[in-house]
Design a protein around this motif. Structure first.
Motif, short mmCIF file in Angstrom:
data_model
loop_
_atom_site.label_atom_id
_atom_site.label_comp_id
_atom_site.label_asym_id
_atom_site.label_seq_id
_atom_site.Cartn_x
_atom_site.Cartn_y
_atom_site.Cartn_z
N ALA A 120 12.16 -3.01 -5.49
CA ALA A 120 13.32 -2.26 -6.00
C ALA A 120 14.16 -1.75 -4.84
O ALA A 120 15.39 -1.84 -4.87
N ALA A 121 13.51 -1.25 -3.80
CA ALA A 121 14.25 -0.77 -2.63
C ALA A 121 14.97 -1.92 -1.94
O ALA A 121 16.08 -1.75 -1.42
N ALA A 122 14.37 -3.10 -1.93
CA ALA A 122 15.01 -4.26 -1.31
C ALA A 122 16.25 -4.68 -2.09
O ALA A 122 17.19 -5.22 -1.51
N LEU A 123 16.27 -4.44 -3.37
CA LEU A 123 17.40 -4.83 -4.21
C LEU A 123 18.49 -3.76 -4.27
O LEU A 123 19.61 -4.05 -4.68
N ALA A 124 18.16 -2.55 -3.91
CA ALA A 124 19.10 -1.43 -4.07
C ALA A 124 20.23 -1.49 -3.06
O ALA A 124 20.03 -1.81 -1.90
N TYR A 125 21.41 -1.21 -3.53
CA TYR A 125 22.58 -1.01 -2.68
C TYR A 125 23.54 -0.13 -3.45
O TYR A 125 23.51 -0.09 -4.67
N ASP A 126 24.36 0.61 -2.72
CA ASP A 126 25.30 1.47 -3.43
C ASP A 126 26.66 0.79 -3.53
O ASP A 126 26.89 -0.27 -2.94
N ASP A 127 27.54 1.39 -4.29
CA ASP A 127 28.84 0.77 -4.57
C ASP A 127 29.71 0.61 -3.32
O ASP A 127 30.64 -0.18 -3.32
N ALA A 145 0.81 -1.22 0.00
CA ALA A 145 0.00 0.00 0.00
C ALA A 145 0.84 1.27 0.00
O ALA A 145 0.48 2.26 -0.64
N HIS A 146 1.97 1.26 0.73
CA HIS A 146 2.72 2.49 0.95
C HIS A 146 4.16 2.46 0.44
O HIS A 146 4.89 3.44 0.60
N GLY A 147 4.56 1.35 -0.15
CA GLY A 147 5.92 1.25 -0.67
C GLY A 147 6.94 0.99 0.42
O GLY A 147 6.59 0.67 1.56
N PRO A 148 8.21 1.12 0.08
CA PRO A 148 9.28 0.75 1.00
C PRO A 148 9.39 1.63 2.24
O PRO A 148 10.05 1.26 3.20
#
Length: 184
Positions: free
Chosen positions: A102-109, A24-27
């Motif tokens: 998408a937020a669960a998959l995101a990570y920075d370098d 409903a509200h996203g990450p």
């Protein structure tokens, strides 16, 4: 060590509520709201899910497993390029349709991608598809699974507020495909 029965029930209840709230509200779904609806204290939520990332990974676990199995199925297809692009297209579609993925998959370098359970599972799943496609000359040899995951996440995040996110994401995905294909 096995969880007590009440801890297992709390975990299951928190996860079910979290799935609804993230949908409903996203990450950025409120952890306090999740606790309230689940009928537990916010400390109980944090005990089971010490970080927002841990919660998002748990919420996304079934989708990640489905993508992992899909990669295995596609690995047997004749065209390595088509198999990789089908899987990647399905990943983008999942990321667009499943708020929070998408937020669960995101990570920075600066982060270790192996510490992100969702990304690590997908990197492993797509590894064979990418190796086969690179061996066949269907993608350039320097493309990594991490690159492809970053592109999928980027497309999902940039299109999430679009009036038609799926159509916009597909358009951007088609542009990406043209960019990762070798030039002949």
């Amino acid at each position: 060590m096995a969880q007590r029965a009440d801890a297992q029930r709390n975990y299951a209840r928190i996860l079910a509520v979290a799935e609804q709230e993230v949908a409903a509200h996203g990450p950025d779904a409120s952890l306090e709201q999740i606790a309230r609806v689940a009928g537990v204290g916010s400390a109980t939520v944090r005990r089971h899910f010490p970080t927002r990332q841990a919660l998002l990974e748990a919420v996304s676990r079934e989708r990640i497993e489905a993508l992992r199995l899909r990669a295995e199925t596609l690995a047997g297809e004749n065209s390595s390029r088509d198999a990789l692009l089908k899987w990647l297209g399905e990943l983008v579609a999942y990321c667009v349709s499943a708020r929070g993925l998408a937020a669960a998959l995101a990570y920075d370098d600066s982060e270790d991608p192996t510490q992100n359970g969702c990304a690590a599972a997908l990197e492993e799943a797509a590894g064979d598809l990418l190796v086969r496609a690179a061996r066949d000359g269907a993608v350039t040899a320097d493309v990594t699974v991490a690159d492809l995951l970053s592109l999928a996440v980027g497309i999902a995040l940039v299109t999430q507020h679009s009036p038609e996110p799926a159509a916009r994401a597909d358009r951007l995905f088609q542009l990406v495909v043209a960019g990762v294909s070798p030039r002949g």
